[in-house]
Enzyme design. Structure first.
Site, PDB file in Angstrom:
ATOM      1  N   HIS A  76       0.872  -1.183   0.000  1.00 21.93           N
ATOM      2  CA  HIS A  76       0.000   0.000   0.000  1.00 21.93           C
ATOM      3  C   HIS A  76       0.911   1.236   0.000  1.00 21.93           C
ATOM      4  O   HIS A  76       2.017   1.194   0.547  1.00 21.93           O
ATOM      5  CB  HIS A  76      -0.849  -0.043   1.276  1.00 21.93           C
ATOM      6  CG  HIS A  76      -1.917   0.994   1.370  1.00 21.93           C
ATOM      7  ND1 HIS A  76      -1.667   2.288   1.774  1.00 21.93           N
ATOM      8  CD2 HIS A  76      -3.248   0.931   1.137  1.00 21.93           C
ATOM      9  CE1 HIS A  76      -2.803   2.962   1.786  1.00 21.93           C
ATOM     10  NE2 HIS A  76      -3.779   2.166   1.401  1.00 21.93           N
ATOM     11  N   ASP A 106       2.775  -4.850   7.801  1.00 20.90           N
ATOM     12  CA  ASP A 106       1.583  -4.013   7.671  1.00 20.90           C
ATOM     13  C   ASP A 106       0.387  -4.962   7.745  1.00 20.90           C
ATOM     14  O   ASP A 106       0.080  -5.668   6.789  1.00 20.90           O
ATOM     15  CB  ASP A 106       1.647  -3.264   6.334  1.00 20.90           C
ATOM     16  CG  ASP A 106       0.325  -2.598   5.974  1.00 20.90           C
ATOM     17  OD1 ASP A 106      -0.666  -2.752   6.720  1.00 20.90           O
ATOM     18  OD2 ASP A 106       0.285  -1.925   4.923  1.00 20.90           O
ATOM     19  N   GLN A 125      -4.843  -5.304   6.619  1.00 25.43           N
ATOM     20  CA  GLN A 125      -5.850  -6.192   6.019  1.00 25.43           C
ATOM     21  C   GLN A 125      -5.795  -7.602   6.601  1.00 25.43           C
ATOM     22  O   GLN A 125      -6.571  -8.468   6.187  1.00 25.43           O
ATOM     23  CB  GLN A 125      -5.649  -6.285   4.497  1.00 25.43           C
ATOM     24  CG  GLN A 125      -5.781  -4.968   3.776  1.00 25.43           C
ATOM     25  CD  GLN A 125      -7.198  -4.418   3.800  1.00 25.43           C
ATOM     26  OE1 GLN A 125      -8.162  -5.124   4.088  1.00 25.43           O
ATOM     27  NE2 GLN A 125      -7.346  -3.137   3.505  1.00 25.43           N
ATOM     28  N   LYS A 145     -10.683  -0.876  10.117  1.00 27.00           N
ATOM     29  CA  LYS A 145     -10.801  -2.044   9.236  1.00 27.00           C
ATOM     30  C   LYS A 145     -11.133  -3.294  10.045  1.00 27.00           C
ATOM     31  O   LYS A 145     -11.270  -4.381   9.500  1.00 27.00           O
ATOM     32  CB  LYS A 145      -9.504  -2.248   8.460  1.00 27.00           C
ATOM     33  CG  LYS A 145      -9.220  -1.105   7.489  1.00 27.00           C
ATOM     34  CD  LYS A 145      -8.018  -1.403   6.634  1.00 27.00           C
ATOM     35  CE  LYS A 145      -7.449  -0.164   5.978  1.00 27.00           C
ATOM     36  NZ  LYS A 145      -8.207   0.290   4.816  1.00 27.00           N
ATOM     37  N   CYS A 188      -4.742   2.504  -3.730  1.00 23.69           N
ATOM     38  CA  CYS A 188      -3.516   2.994  -3.087  1.00 23.69           C
ATOM     39  C   CYS A 188      -2.389   1.980  -3.216  1.00 23.69           C
ATOM     40  O   CYS A 188      -1.579   1.800  -2.288  1.00 23.69           O
ATOM     41  CB  CYS A 188      -3.747   3.341  -1.614  1.00 23.69           C
ATOM     42  SG  CYS A 188      -4.896   4.678  -1.387  1.00 23.69           S
TER      43      CYS A 188
HETATM   44  N1  PMP Z   1      -1.983  -0.808   4.494  1.00 26.17           N
HETATM   45  C1  PMP Z   1      -2.940  -1.503   3.889  1.00 26.17           C
HETATM   46  C2  PMP Z   1      -2.637  -2.870   3.378  1.00 26.17           C
HETATM   47  C3  PMP Z   1      -4.207  -0.944   3.747  1.00 26.17           C
HETATM   48  O1  PMP Z   1      -5.161  -1.638   3.125  1.00 26.17           O
HETATM   49  C4  PMP Z   1      -4.445   0.349   4.239  1.00 26.17           C
HETATM   50  C5  PMP Z   1      -5.805   1.003   4.094  1.00 26.17           C
HETATM   51  N2  PMP Z   1      -6.392   0.820   2.842  1.00 26.17           N
HETATM   52  C6  PMP Z   1      -3.415   1.016   4.875  1.00 26.17           C
HETATM   53  C7  PMP Z   1      -2.193   0.404   4.991  1.00 26.17           C
HETATM   54  C8  PMP Z   1      -3.595   2.384   5.445  1.00 26.17           C
HETATM   55  O2  PMP Z   1      -4.475   2.329   6.513  1.00 26.17           O
HETATM   56  P1  PMP Z   1      -5.056   3.665   7.170  1.00 26.17           P
HETATM   57  O3  PMP Z   1      -5.624   4.476   6.047  1.00 26.17           O
HETATM   58  O4  PMP Z   1      -6.108   3.164   8.105  1.00 26.17           O
HETATM   59  O5  PMP Z   1      -3.947   4.336   7.854  1.00 26.17           O
END
Ligand code: PMP
Length: 423
Positions: free
Chosen positions: A140, A217, A220, A243, A381
């Site tokens: 991401h 990270d 998910q 999430k 993203c």
């Molecule tokens: N890493 C991953 C794999 C994500 O899916 C996301 C959110 N789409 C993020 C990081 C960022 O998370 P946040 O916007 O809650 O900070």
């Protein structure tokens, strides 16, 4: 199922029908019971943000109605109640991910802030000219850009692990990239764009064998599998409350105490100090050292309520149900000749990312919405993933345990209708 043994997406074997009571669980999520454009809502945008159960909504209202005040240092009753609720939530997080100590749980704004904290407080002092940070093609943006920024500042470089056509990491390439200049390996546990579950425990062991620390990270992963940070043995683990059925604006950085202890504070301000004079400031002990300023108190309490909710759920049943739904949805979509799945890893969670021949994903998303089906269309993203597959975007349906076959059937029907509209 633990973090080290993710359930495989068994595409051909017929699994035992799950006994999980999804309809009762759906009743816990008031938002799901509504019509969108005249159709029952099929909420399949869980990878972007999941919905909150009544228990979380109610606990937030109860806390704000009865116990809210600023935390720490307050001598009055409300401040003490609020401090207890906030710190109790930290204990819940610690137990939920099986961290060794509550000092290892840093409460932040979300995964993005957690990664930025590590980039700033661990990365900046550790990286020197020519050093390397290894990450993967399926990150991401929030696990790319902070590293790019700190690498540029320190004269260090990013090394990127390739993925294959199914969207799985090339582990041989990963191993090759781990060298004497590698100061950190940082990677996604479950990909938001592809759904791939990376073999995190094996990868951590591979990096540790070379003395390289690992950040996972877990944004998910946490909503789809049990996470045991001691079992994974990762050095850092980042995730977001929104999430995992909790409120927005809250997240967690888990870090091993011995690393956090050596790292300088991320931000300066109230709460992260013990003594301040104009000559010198003494920092607070963990975890307060990394929590400057008034935090999202109500949000943290809401995260605690989300964990309470998850703890009382038949988690194994919920996960078996969700994986069975993923298998079912993947097969139903594969029956449509115009549909191509993007991300077909053997081990997957939640995500069905796909293309429809000749129709832009944004058009697909818009038409699906007219059918009451909420999905996401775009690059998620994760633009390097799109570049790897030479596509601009995908349509992504992402499941949570409260989805049912009706949701998936609505998706498949709406996809077929979309194809008809464009014929
Ligand atoms: N890493 C991953 C794999 C994500 O899916 C996301 C959110 N789409 C993020 C990081 C960022 O998370 P946040 O916007 O809650 O900070």
């Amino acid at each position: 199922m633990t973090a080290s043994t993710p359930m495989k997406l068994a595409s051909h074997a017929a699994p035992a029908p799950p006994s999980f009571g999804v309809e009762a669980v759906r009743a816990d999520f008031p938002i799901l019971d509504q019509k969108i454009h005249g159709h029952p809502l099929a909420f399949l945008d869980n990878a972007a943000s999941s919905q909150r159960p009544r228990a979380v909504i109610d606990e937030i209202a109860r806390f704000d109605s009865n116990d809210y005040a600023n935390i720490h240092r307050g001598v009055h009753e409300l401040s003490q109640r609020a401090t207890k609720a906030y710190e109790d939530a930290r204990d819940k997080v610690q137990r939920f991910i099986n961290a060794r100590s509550r000092k290892e749980i840093i409460l932040v704004r979300g995964t993005t802030e957690a990664i930025n904290l590590v980039a700033s407080s661990f990365g900046r002092p550790a990286l020197h000219l020519g050093d390397e940070v290894v990450l993967t093609t399926m990150e991401h943006h929030s696990n790319i850009v902070p590293w790019q920024m700190v690498c540029r500042e320190r004269g260090a470089v990013l090394r990127v692990v390739e993925i294959n056509d199914r969207g799985e990491l090339d582990l041989d390439h990963l191993e090759k990239l781990l060298g004497p200049r590698t100061k950190l390996l940082t990677l996604v546990h479950v990909s938001n764009a592809l759904g791939t579950i990376n073999p995190a425990k094996e990868i951590v062991a591979m990096a540790h064998a070379r003395g390289i620390p690992v950040l996972l990270d877990g944004a998910q992963a946490v909503p789809h599998m049990r996470i045991d940070v001691q079992d994974l043995d990762c050095d850092f683990y980042a995730f977001s409350s929104h999430k995992m059925f909790g409120p927005t604006g809250v997240g967690v950085l888990y870090g091993k105490e011995k690393l956090l202890d050596t790292m300088p504070p991320y931000q300066g301000g109230g709460d992260m100090i013990s003594v301040v004079t104009f000559e010198k400031t003494f920092y607070n002990a963990l975890p307060a050292k990394f929590e400057a300023g008034t935090p999202n108190i109500t949000g943290v309490v809401g995260l605690g309520a989300a964990i309470d909710y998850l703890e009382q759920l038949d988690w194994d049943g919920a996960m078996a149900h969700e994986y069975e739904l993923l298998r079912y949805g993947t097969e139903r979509l594969a029956e449509i000749p115009e549909v191509t799945m993007v991300g077909t890893a053997a081990a997957k969670a939640s995500v069905m990312s796909f293309l429809i021949e000749g129709i832009h994903p944004h058009d697909v998303g818009t038409i699906l919405d007219r059918h009451g089906v909420a999905v996401r269309a775009g690059h998620h993203c994760a633009q390097p993933v799109m570049q790897r597959f030479a596509i601009p975007a995908t349509t992504r349906a992402s499941l949570a345990f409260y989805n049912n076959r009706d949701d998936v059937d609505a998706l498949v029907r709406a996809v077929r209708d979309t194809i008809e509209v464009f014929k």
